[in-house]
Motif scaffolding. Structure first.
Motif, PDB file in Angstrom:
ATOM      1  N   THR A   1      -1.779  -1.054   6.662  1.00  0.00           N
ATOM      2  CA  THR A   1      -2.541  -0.850   5.428  1.00  0.00           C
ATOM      3  C   THR A   1      -3.672   0.145   5.652  1.00  0.00           C
ATOM      4  O   THR A   1      -3.890   1.045   4.835  1.00  0.00           O
ATOM      5  CB  THR A   1      -3.104  -2.194   4.920  1.00  0.00           C
ATOM      6  N   ALA A   2      -4.383   0.004   6.773  1.00  0.00           N
ATOM      7  CA  ALA A   2      -5.495   0.912   7.082  1.00  0.00           C
ATOM      8  C   ALA A   2      -5.000   2.345   7.231  1.00  0.00           C
ATOM      9  O   ALA A   2      -5.649   3.290   6.764  1.00  0.00           O
ATOM     10  CB  ALA A   2      -6.214   0.457   8.350  1.00  0.00           C
TER      11      ALA A   2
ATOM     12  N   SER B   1       2.370   4.866  -0.437  1.00  0.00           N
ATOM     13  CA  SER B   1       1.738   6.176  -0.335  1.00  0.00           C
ATOM     14  C   SER B   1       2.676   7.234  -0.875  1.00  0.00           C
ATOM     15  O   SER B   1       3.799   7.359  -0.402  1.00  0.00           O
ATOM     16  CB  SER B   1       1.409   6.484   1.122  1.00  0.00           C
TER      17      SER B   1
ATOM     18  N   SER C   1      -4.965  14.235   7.645  1.00  0.00           N
ATOM     19  CA  SER C   1      -4.643  12.931   7.060  1.00  0.00           C
ATOM     20  C   SER C   1      -4.017  12.009   8.107  1.00  0.00           C
ATOM     21  O   SER C   1      -4.329  10.823   8.165  1.00  0.00           O
ATOM     22  CB  SER C   1      -3.681  13.090   5.888  1.00  0.00           C
TER      23      SER C   1
ATOM     24  N   ALA D   1       0.847  -1.194   0.000  1.00  0.00           N
ATOM     25  CA  ALA D   1       0.000   0.000   0.000  1.00  0.00           C
ATOM     26  C   ALA D   1       0.881   1.242   0.000  1.00  0.00           C
ATOM     27  O   ALA D   1       0.891   2.002   0.955  1.00  0.00           O
ATOM     28  CB  ALA D   1      -0.915  -0.004   1.227  1.00  0.00           C
TER      29      ALA D   1
ATOM     30  N   GLY E   1      -5.557   8.488   9.458  1.00  0.00           N
ATOM     31  CA  GLY E   1      -4.745   7.277   9.462  1.00  0.00           C
ATOM     32  C   GLY E   1      -4.646   6.646  10.835  1.00  0.00           C
ATOM     33  O   GLY E   1      -4.749   5.427  10.983  1.00  0.00           O
TER      34      GLY E   1
ATOM     35  N   VAL F   1      -2.302   3.773   5.834  1.00  0.00           N
ATOM     36  CA  VAL F   1      -1.916   4.310   4.527  1.00  0.00           C
ATOM     37  C   VAL F   1      -3.153   4.655   3.705  1.00  0.00           C
ATOM     38  O   VAL F   1      -3.239   5.739   3.112  1.00  0.00           O
ATOM     39  CB  VAL F   1      -1.010   3.315   3.770  1.00  0.00           C
ATOM     40  N   GLU F   2      -4.113   3.735   3.664  1.00  0.00           N
ATOM     41  CA  GLU F   2      -5.315   3.978   2.862  1.00  0.00           C
ATOM     42  C   GLU F   2      -6.114   5.169   3.389  1.00  0.00           C
ATOM     43  O   GLU F   2      -6.576   6.004   2.609  1.00  0.00           O
ATOM     44  CB  GLU F   2      -6.180   2.724   2.827  1.00  0.00           C
ATOM     45  N   ALA F   3      -6.288   5.259   4.709  1.00  0.00           N
ATOM     46  CA  ALA F   3      -7.062   6.369   5.275  1.00  0.00           C
ATOM     47  C   ALA F   3      -6.341   7.698   5.097  1.00  0.00           C
ATOM     48  O   ALA F   3      -6.961   8.707   4.770  1.00  0.00           O
ATOM     49  CB  ALA F   3      -7.350   6.108   6.756  1.00  0.00           C
TER      50      ALA F   3
ATOM     51  N   ASP G   1      -4.177   8.490   2.785  1.00  0.00           N
ATOM     52  CA  ASP G   1      -4.159   8.859   1.368  1.00  0.00           C
ATOM     53  C   ASP G   1      -5.525   9.265   0.847  1.00  0.00           C
ATOM     54  O   ASP G   1      -5.629  10.064  -0.076  1.00  0.00           O
ATOM     55  CB  ASP G   1      -3.641   7.706   0.511  1.00  0.00           C
ATOM     56  N   SER G   2      -6.571   8.702   1.424  1.00  0.00           N
ATOM     57  CA  SER G   2      -7.909   8.976   0.885  1.00  0.00           C
ATOM     58  C   SER G   2      -8.560  10.207   1.508  1.00  0.00           C
ATOM     59  O   SER G   2      -9.585  10.670   1.024  1.00  0.00           O
ATOM     60  CB  SER G   2      -8.822   7.768   1.068  1.00  0.00           C
TER      61      SER G   2
END
Length: 152
Positions: free
Chosen positions: A113-114, A38, A94, A36, A98, A116-118, A120-121
């Motif tokens: 993973t959570a 970033s 951000s 994942a 995260g 990085v995804e949070a 980034d989103s």
């Protein structure tokens, strides 16, 4: 702190205590971070501590000191109850997104993973905020004009 700095400098992941599962967890966390990637968080250091201190903000100080001591853009400190991060590249909102996502995952690699995804989103909704500010500004101007006319 020197031990954590050394571990981070060696491979980007540090553990506060020796534990037989550290090698397995470290490999899984590295895989999760690589899977994942970033663009926003840059070079990331991960620190795993077995206990949360009585004064939780101390973890942010640990992360900040490690960030300053190393060549990382983001440092994340994870305990069983808390996930805290500091970053030179991510904004505070951000990071907070995260952290919230990471701490909900009991599995540490899934937490990476959570995070990085949070992180980034998360994006600030600038258009709705600008529209709301324009409406408030218009209402204030209108109310001021109405009050001035009424006094005349």
């Amino acid at each position: 702190m020197a031990d954590l700095e050394g571990q981070l400098a060696a491979d980007g992941i540090a553990f506060g205590a020796e534990n037989p599962v550290n090698g397995t967890v470290e490999a899984a966390m590295r895989d999760a971070l690589d899977a994942a990637p970033s663009a926003g968080q840059g070079h990331t250091g991960l620190v795993v501590l077995e206990h949360t201190p009585a004064h939780v903000p101390d973890l942010r100080d640990v992360a900040q000191d490690l960030l300053l001591a190393g060549d990382f853009d983001t440092v994340i400190v994870r305990t069983p109850q808390v996930a805290l991060a500091v970053s030179d590249t991510l904004d505070r909102a951000s990071i907070d997104a995260g952290q919230r996502a990471m701490v909900t995952e009991s599995d540490y690699p899934q937490g990476v993973t959570a995070f990085v995804e949070a992180a980034d989103s998360f994006h600030v909704p600038w258009i709705p905020l600008a529209l709301a500010a324009a409406i408030v500004f218009g209402v204030v101007i209108g109310a001021t004009a109405w009050a001035v006319r009424r006094r005349m």
